[in-house]
Design an enzyme around this catalytic site. Structure first.
Site, PDB file in Angstrom:
ATOM      1  N   HIS A 189       0.617  -1.599  -0.193  1.00 28.43           N
ATOM      2  CA  HIS A 189      -0.552  -0.540  -0.094  1.00 28.43           C
ATOM      3  C   HIS A 189       0.771   0.938   0.107  1.00 28.43           C
ATOM      4  O   HIS A 189       1.882   1.905   1.005  1.00 28.43           O
ATOM      5  CB  HIS A 189      -0.761   0.241   1.475  1.00 28.43           C
ATOM      6  CG  HIS A 189      -2.330   0.825   0.758  1.00 28.43           C
ATOM      7  ND1 HIS A 189      -1.979   2.040   1.403  1.00 28.43           N
ATOM      8  CD2 HIS A 189      -3.370   0.798   0.530  1.00 28.43           C
ATOM      9  CE1 HIS A 189      -3.045   2.637   0.962  1.00 28.43           C
ATOM     10  NE2 HIS A 189      -4.196   1.949   0.630  1.00 28.43           N
ATOM     11  N   ASP A 223     -11.175  -7.218   4.807  1.00 26.76           N
ATOM     12  CA  ASP A 223     -11.791  -5.743   5.318  1.00 26.76           C
ATOM     13  C   ASP A 223     -10.724  -4.662   4.648  1.00 26.76           C
ATOM     14  O   ASP A 223      -9.113  -4.987   4.586  1.00 26.76           O
ATOM     15  CB  ASP A 223     -11.413  -5.309   7.167  1.00 26.76           C
ATOM     16  CG  ASP A 223     -12.568  -6.436   7.496  1.00 26.76           C
ATOM     17  OD1 ASP A 223     -13.260  -6.198   6.495  1.00 26.76           O
ATOM     18  OD2 ASP A 223     -12.125  -6.891   8.325  1.00 26.76           O
ATOM     19  N   LEU A 224     -10.947  -3.888   3.487  1.00 27.66           N
ATOM     20  CA  LEU A 224      -9.650  -3.783   2.437  1.00 27.66           C
ATOM     21  C   LEU A 224      -8.910  -2.929   2.860  1.00 27.66           C
ATOM     22  O   LEU A 224      -9.662  -2.057   3.924  1.00 27.66           O
ATOM     23  CB  LEU A 224     -10.583  -2.336   1.636  1.00 27.66           C
ATOM     24  CG  LEU A 224      -9.924  -1.675   0.475  1.00 27.66           C
ATOM     25  CD1 LEU A 224      -9.212  -2.590  -0.273  1.00 27.66           C
ATOM     26  CD2 LEU A 224     -10.748  -0.931  -0.505  1.00 27.66           C
ATOM     27  N   ASP A 225      -7.345  -3.391   2.558  1.00 24.92           N
ATOM     28  CA  ASP A 225      -5.937  -2.042   3.631  1.00 24.92           C
ATOM     29  C   ASP A 225      -6.418  -2.709   5.187  1.00 24.92           C
ATOM     30  O   ASP A 225      -5.532  -1.121   4.969  1.00 24.92           O
ATOM     31  CB  ASP A 225      -6.021  -0.957   2.970  1.00 24.92           C
ATOM     32  CG  ASP A 225      -5.595  -0.780   1.571  1.00 24.92           C
ATOM     33  OD1 ASP A 225      -5.137  -2.086   0.920  1.00 24.92           O
ATOM     34  OD2 ASP A 225      -6.730   0.599   0.858  1.00 24.92           O
ATOM     35  N   GLU A 226      -7.264  -3.471   5.968  1.00 22.91           N
ATOM     36  CA  GLU A 226      -7.516  -3.984   7.311  1.00 22.91           C
ATOM     37  C   GLU A 226      -6.255  -4.479   7.803  1.00 22.91           C
ATOM     38  O   GLU A 226      -6.133  -5.230   8.814  1.00 22.91           O
ATOM     39  CB  GLU A 226      -8.238  -3.502   7.700  1.00 22.91           C
ATOM     40  CG  GLU A 226      -9.120  -2.050   7.171  1.00 22.91           C
ATOM     41  CD  GLU A 226      -8.802  -1.055   7.727  1.00 22.91           C
ATOM     42  OE1 GLU A 226      -7.713  -0.590   8.802  1.00 22.91           O
ATOM     43  OE2 GLU A 226      -8.887   0.300   7.929  1.00 22.91           O
TER      44      GLU A 226
END
Length: 281
Positions: A189, A223-226
């Site tokens: 990311h 859970d997106l980008d978690e």
């Protein structure tokens, strides 16, 4: 000839764990070449990573350590030190992360083997050909996403894939695919999560006048980008840097951070502690 094995062990923390493990190591005539351990005060979990030289192979180590794992309600893994992990790389059009991964594979710095690169664009096929890695691309839209994910599952099953790396793969994996690939997908990311989500992150950063830019490598979850964070890196910048400057600096950070996270995974240095990671770097 001796074998060099790496073992990981995790269980609820309590007295006697290290004694139980080292007792087996002594019985098998093992010589410890590296040992790291950690007791999590948050979850009450004990973690260790041990490298051992001995005459025993990984199957023997697993058979001997499994009773210890059962005694302490834990889990154990054993593998040959340096064995390349079978890795599927997913990509789109950006080449910097993919190039760094493949270059390090070629030089032997990254202990993975890549049987396939799968992309949603054809742009990176010449790069794959340069490194002599099979390449496929499939256009992904709302009505074709399921077919692409079916192809990912097919490759993972056919090639017995142990790790999936998103090398700036600009598609969101479905919750079902995340579950299928549980705890073996690493993404990069372009910031310290959760900052600057969405499009044009470096333009967002420039607009805010940031003094640090960075990248975060993490496990992929529904859970997106978690997902649990593996590695983060930064570089200092100032007002003189343009959006293009930030983007180029960011590419270097992203590439190095992702490659390091993949290396740590391939060397069995990452253990999950709930939503956090224990990384024996």
């Amino acid at each position: 000839m001796s074998n060099h094995c790496v073992m990981t062990f995790r269980c609820p923390d309590r007295p006697g764990i290290v004694h139980g493990l080292t007792e087996v190591i002594v019985q098998l005539g093992g010589n410890i070449t590296e040992l790291q351990q950690y007791s999590s005060p948050d979850t009450g979990t004990f973690f260790t990573r041990i490298q051992v030289e001995s005459q025993s192979d990984t199957q023997t180590w697993m058979e001997s350590l499994t009773p210890v794992a059962q005694r302490f309600d834990g889990t154990v893994t054993a593998d040959d030190v340096g064995r390349p992990l079978r890795t599927l790389i997913l990509a789109s059009t950006a080449d910097h992360c993919l190039n760094t991964l493949l270059a390090q594979v070629r030089t032997g710095a990254l202990p993975i083997t890549v049987p396939m690169i799968l992309a949603n664009h054809s742009d990176l096929e010449p790069l794959a050909q340069f490194y002599d890695v099979p390449f496929e691309h499939h256009y992904v839209a709302a009505d074709t996403k399921a077919q692409m994910e079916d192809r990912i599952r097919d490759i993972v099953t056919t090639h017995d894939i142990e790790l999936v790396v998103l090398a700036r793969y600009m598609q969101i994996l479905s919750p079902e695919l995340c579950t299928f690939l549980d705890s073996k997908v690493i993404n990069i990311h372009h910031s310290f999560l959760p900052g600057f989500k969405g499009a044009n992150p470096y333009r967002q950063a420039h607009r805010r006048g940031v003094k640090l830019i960075g990248a975060t490598a993490h496990f992929v979850t529904p859970d997106l980008d978690e997902g649990p964070i593996i590695e983060q890196s930064v570089a200092r910048v100032d007002h003189s840097k343009s959006v293009d400057d930030l983007r180029e600096i960011g590419k270097d950070i992203e590439s190095a951070t992702l490659a390091h996270a993949v290396k740590m995974f391939a060397q069995h240095r990452i253990l999950l502690d709930g939503v956090r990671t224990v990384v024996f770097d």
